[in-house]
Design a protein around this motif. Structure first.
Motif, PDB file in Angstrom:
ATOM      1  N   ARG A 178     -17.030   7.418   3.076  1.00  0.00           N
ATOM      2  CA  ARG A 178     -16.808   7.299   4.503  1.00  0.00           C
ATOM      3  C   ARG A 178     -18.111   6.803   5.136  1.00  0.00           C
ATOM      4  O   ARG A 178     -19.147   7.479   5.041  1.00  0.00           O
ATOM      5  CB  ARG A 178     -16.439   8.646   5.118  1.00  0.00           C
TER       6      ARG A 178
ATOM      7  N   ARG B 257      -7.192  -0.857  11.005  1.00  0.00           N
ATOM      8  CA  ARG B 257      -8.215   0.186  10.843  1.00  0.00           C
ATOM      9  C   ARG B 257      -8.572   0.778  12.217  1.00  0.00           C
ATOM     10  O   ARG B 257      -9.173   0.110  13.047  1.00  0.00           O
ATOM     11  CB  ARG B 257      -9.448  -0.380  10.159  1.00  0.00           C
TER      12      ARG B 257
ATOM     13  N   VAL C  29     -13.649   3.453   5.485  1.00  0.00           N
ATOM     14  CA  VAL C  29     -13.469   3.944   4.122  1.00  0.00           C
ATOM     15  C   VAL C  29     -13.484   2.739   3.181  1.00  0.00           C
ATOM     16  O   VAL C  29     -12.609   1.864   3.252  1.00  0.00           O
ATOM     17  CB  VAL C  29     -12.148   4.728   3.975  1.00  0.00           C
ATOM     18  N   ASN C  30     -14.465   2.691   2.320  1.00  0.00           N
ATOM     19  CA  ASN C  30     -14.614   1.568   1.395  1.00  0.00           C
ATOM     20  C   ASN C  30     -13.659   1.765   0.215  1.00  0.00           C
ATOM     21  O   ASN C  30     -13.938   2.521  -0.719  1.00  0.00           O
ATOM     22  CB  ASN C  30     -16.056   1.483   0.908  1.00  0.00           C
ATOM     23  N   ARG C  31     -12.528   1.077   0.276  1.00  0.00           N
ATOM     24  CA  ARG C  31     -11.504   1.273  -0.730  1.00  0.00           C
ATOM     25  C   ARG C  31     -11.813   0.534  -2.041  1.00  0.00           C
ATOM     26  O   ARG C  31     -11.112   0.738  -3.045  1.00  0.00           O
ATOM     27  CB  ARG C  31     -10.140   0.839  -0.189  1.00  0.00           C
ATOM     28  N   SER C  32     -12.809  -0.316  -2.036  1.00  0.00           N
ATOM     29  CA  SER C  32     -13.200  -0.988  -3.280  1.00  0.00           C
ATOM     30  C   SER C  32     -14.066  -0.086  -4.153  1.00  0.00           C
ATOM     31  O   SER C  32     -14.335  -0.403  -5.310  1.00  0.00           O
ATOM     32  CB  SER C  32     -13.950  -2.281  -2.965  1.00  0.00           C
TER      33      SER C  32
ATOM     34  N   LEU D 129     -14.415   6.297  -2.582  1.00  0.00           N
ATOM     35  CA  LEU D 129     -13.890   6.243  -1.213  1.00  0.00           C
ATOM     36  C   LEU D 129     -14.901   6.768  -0.190  1.00  0.00           C
ATOM     37  O   LEU D 129     -14.600   7.664   0.616  1.00  0.00           O
ATOM     38  CB  LEU D 129     -12.585   7.027  -1.103  1.00  0.00           C
TER      39      LEU D 129
ATOM     40  N   CYS E 282      -6.873   8.555   1.613  1.00  0.00           N
ATOM     41  CA  CYS E 282      -8.326   8.783   1.712  1.00  0.00           C
ATOM     42  C   CYS E 282      -8.754   9.970   0.851  1.00  0.00           C
ATOM     43  O   CYS E 282      -9.911  10.403   0.927  1.00  0.00           O
ATOM     44  CB  CYS E 282      -8.725   9.026   3.161  1.00  0.00           C
ATOM     45  N   ASP E 283      -7.834  10.491   0.060  1.00  0.00           N
ATOM     46  CA  ASP E 283      -8.094  11.605  -0.859  1.00  0.00           C
ATOM     47  C   ASP E 283      -8.637  12.838  -0.146  1.00  0.00           C
ATOM     48  O   ASP E 283      -9.409  13.605  -0.711  1.00  0.00           O
ATOM     49  CB  ASP E 283      -9.065  11.162  -1.960  1.00  0.00           C
TER      50      ASP E 283
ATOM     51  N   PHE F  56      -3.227  -0.367   4.837  1.00  0.00           N
ATOM     52  CA  PHE F  56      -4.637  -0.132   5.146  1.00  0.00           C
ATOM     53  C   PHE F  56      -5.260  -1.263   5.968  1.00  0.00           C
ATOM     54  O   PHE F  56      -6.461  -1.247   6.224  1.00  0.00           O
ATOM     55  CB  PHE F  56      -5.432   0.055   3.842  1.00  0.00           C
TER      56      PHE F  56
ATOM     57  N   ASN G 156      -7.364   4.719   7.586  1.00  0.00           N
ATOM     58  CA  ASN G 156      -6.406   5.332   6.679  1.00  0.00           C
ATOM     59  C   ASN G 156      -5.188   4.423   6.527  1.00  0.00           C
ATOM     60  O   ASN G 156      -5.198   3.287   6.992  1.00  0.00           O
ATOM     61  CB  ASN G 156      -6.009   6.721   7.190  1.00  0.00           C
TER      62      ASN G 156
ATOM     63  N   ASP H  88       0.843  -1.196   0.000  1.00  0.00           N
ATOM     64  CA  ASP H  88       0.000   0.000   0.000  1.00  0.00           C
ATOM     65  C   ASP H  88       0.877   1.243   0.000  1.00  0.00           C
ATOM     66  O   ASP H  88       2.045   1.210   0.401  1.00  0.00           O
ATOM     67  CB  ASP H  88      -0.900   0.020   1.251  1.00  0.00           C
TER      68      ASP H  88
END
Length: 462
Positions: free
Chosen positions: A435, A420, A426-429, A433, A51-52, A417, A410, A45
């Protein structure tokens, strides 16, 4: 009710949440380099997008407002402001990002608490030995000056360094090597903090009216065998080498404690060094360092069991383990031990003259399958805040505020990642993204709203 003048907070660190790693003139940090080195970070990662948050100020501040936070602690990226680490070029776009974030927080009636350095040294400075090079003290002071001059009229709470112990010990590692680097790094960190504090105190405090200190982290240590004197001594030594390394110079007399000085000198000589590997402060430096605080910033997560360990490669002659009966977490090092929180807060009160304490990090992680009903986090916060309440009400510790780690899941540094800690998942799929609130977010909001525990929480308290 837990009356905390500083309020109740959440926290985020720039590298692990902002993303935008090469946008708008940002320079490379040591963590950009580290995360792009294969096999250094879990699952390979990195923080390129994280998390942009760089592009989601309004969205993230809305989460903070929904939680009901009074304050928000965040850190500033040194290479986003000074790409090569020096004031040869000040990146206006980077400053503008933090100005926009601070303005959005203030518009939401949330006070910013700003960390100047949270581990993201500009790579250009690392290329000239970074914190091992004593010129870093001046570079840090110049960086702090840029922040004070551009942001200080809106920021009233500054943290110079986050967890300097981890920068020195973990980042430059003693481990089983009898090296000098961790001690040199710590020496320069302490001097850099002091210079930033004096700069603020002498030049900016009168017109800006803020406060400034550093955030020190430490576990608590219990003796593995409470009836064995050498384990009792080991537990005390563990804390003196952990919290005392940085707290004693700043909060006591401008110098390292005698236990550290004696043991490191003896071990250094035994290992063939001509003198102690622990550098010495001059008398002028001691005077410069002593008292450079307005509060005691403190990060705490867990407790260990300490015992004596005689091998010369372990400087403090102490090792630590945990009790199998303690609840675990998503992080191998983090066991749920709320009893230690009260004890170490009381230790700070007694050892350092009862300074105002701001708890600047505290929280728990999970791994594996996502479960938004995070009962473990609700239990952790309730139990730990209750112990802080005991330290405040019963022991007289001057606790001013409490900060949860962290707002959202994050990049948890080298573990990626996978660990947690967030109140929000945060759904990274999903490329967006999103929350998503965990149940602990509502739980924490109720604590904030009451500035303490609602009546129906008391039945769950230990």
């Amino acid at each position: 009710m837990f009356v905390t003048p500083g309020g109740v907070l959440a926290f985020r660190a720039h590298f692990i949440i902002e993303g935008a790693w090469r946008e708008d003139g940002k320079g490379l940090s040591i963590w950009d380099t580290f995360a792009h080195t294969p096999l250094k970070v879990g699952n390979d990662d990195n923080g390129d997008i994280a998390c942009d948050s760089y592009h989601r100020i309004d969205e993230d501040v809305a989460l903070l407002k929904k939680l009901g936070l009074t304050h928000y602690r965040f850190s500033i990226s040194w290479p986003r402001i000074l790409p090569d680490g020096t004031t040869s070029f000040i990146n206006k776009a980077g400053l503008k990002y933090y100005e926009n974030l601070i303005d959005a927080l203030l518009a939401a009636n949330i006070q910013p608490q700003v960390t100047i350095y949270h581990w993201d040294l500009p790579q250009a400075l690392q290329d000239v030995k970074g914190w091992e090079n004593d010129t870093i003290v001046d570079r840090f002071k110049e960086y702090a000056d840029v922040l004070f001059s551009h942001l200080g009229h809106k920021v009233k709470f500054w943290i110079t360094l986050n967890e300097p112990y981890n920068v020195a010990q973990i980042g430059h590692g003693i481990s089983f090597r009898p090296g000098t680097a961790p001690y040199i790094v710590a020496h320069n960190l302490i001097k850099a903090h002091a210079e930033a504090w004096h700069l603020y105190n002498d030049t900016y405090r009168a017109k800006q009216g803020g406060i400034i200190s550093l955030s020190i982290n430490s576990d608590w240590a219990e003796p593995r065998n409470p009836y064995k004197q050498e384990d009792i001594d080991a537990a005390r030594r563990f804390v003196q080498f952990f919290i005392g390394w940085f707290a004693d110079p700043v909060f006591k007399n401008g110098d390292y404690n005698e236990v550290m000085k004696t043991m490191i000198r003896e071990r250094s000589l035994a290992q063939g060094f001509a003198k102690s590997r622990l550098p010495e402060f001059t008398e002028e430096e001691k005077r410069r360092i002593k008292g450079t605080f307005d509060y005691f910033g403190f990060n705490h997560y867990t407790t260990v069991l300490a015992y004596n360990f005689k091998y010369a490669t372990i400087i403090q002659a102490t090792k630590a383990e945990t009790d199998r009966s303690w609840l675990g977490s998503g992080s191998f090092w983090l066991k749920v031990t709320p009893f230690g929180f009260r004890k170490i807060l009381k230790y700070i009160k007694e050892e350092y003259g009862n300074p105002p304490i701001y708890i600047t990090e505290n929280g728990i992680s999970e791994r594996g399958e996502v479960d938004l009903n995070d009962v473990w986090r609700k239990h952790y916060y309730t139990s730990y805040i209750n112990e802080a309440l005991k330290a405040y009400k019963l022991d007289g510790a001057d606790i001013r505020g409490y900060t949860a780690w962290t707002l959202m899941d994050n990049l948890e540094w080298a573990t990626g990642f996978s660990d947690r800690f967030g109140l929000y998942y945060v759904n990274r799929s999903d490329p967006a993204l999103p929350r998503i609130a965990k149940q602990s977010a509502e739980h924490y909001t109720r604590i904030i709203h009451c500035n303490g525990f609602p009546n129906d929480m008391y039945k769950h308290l230990p």
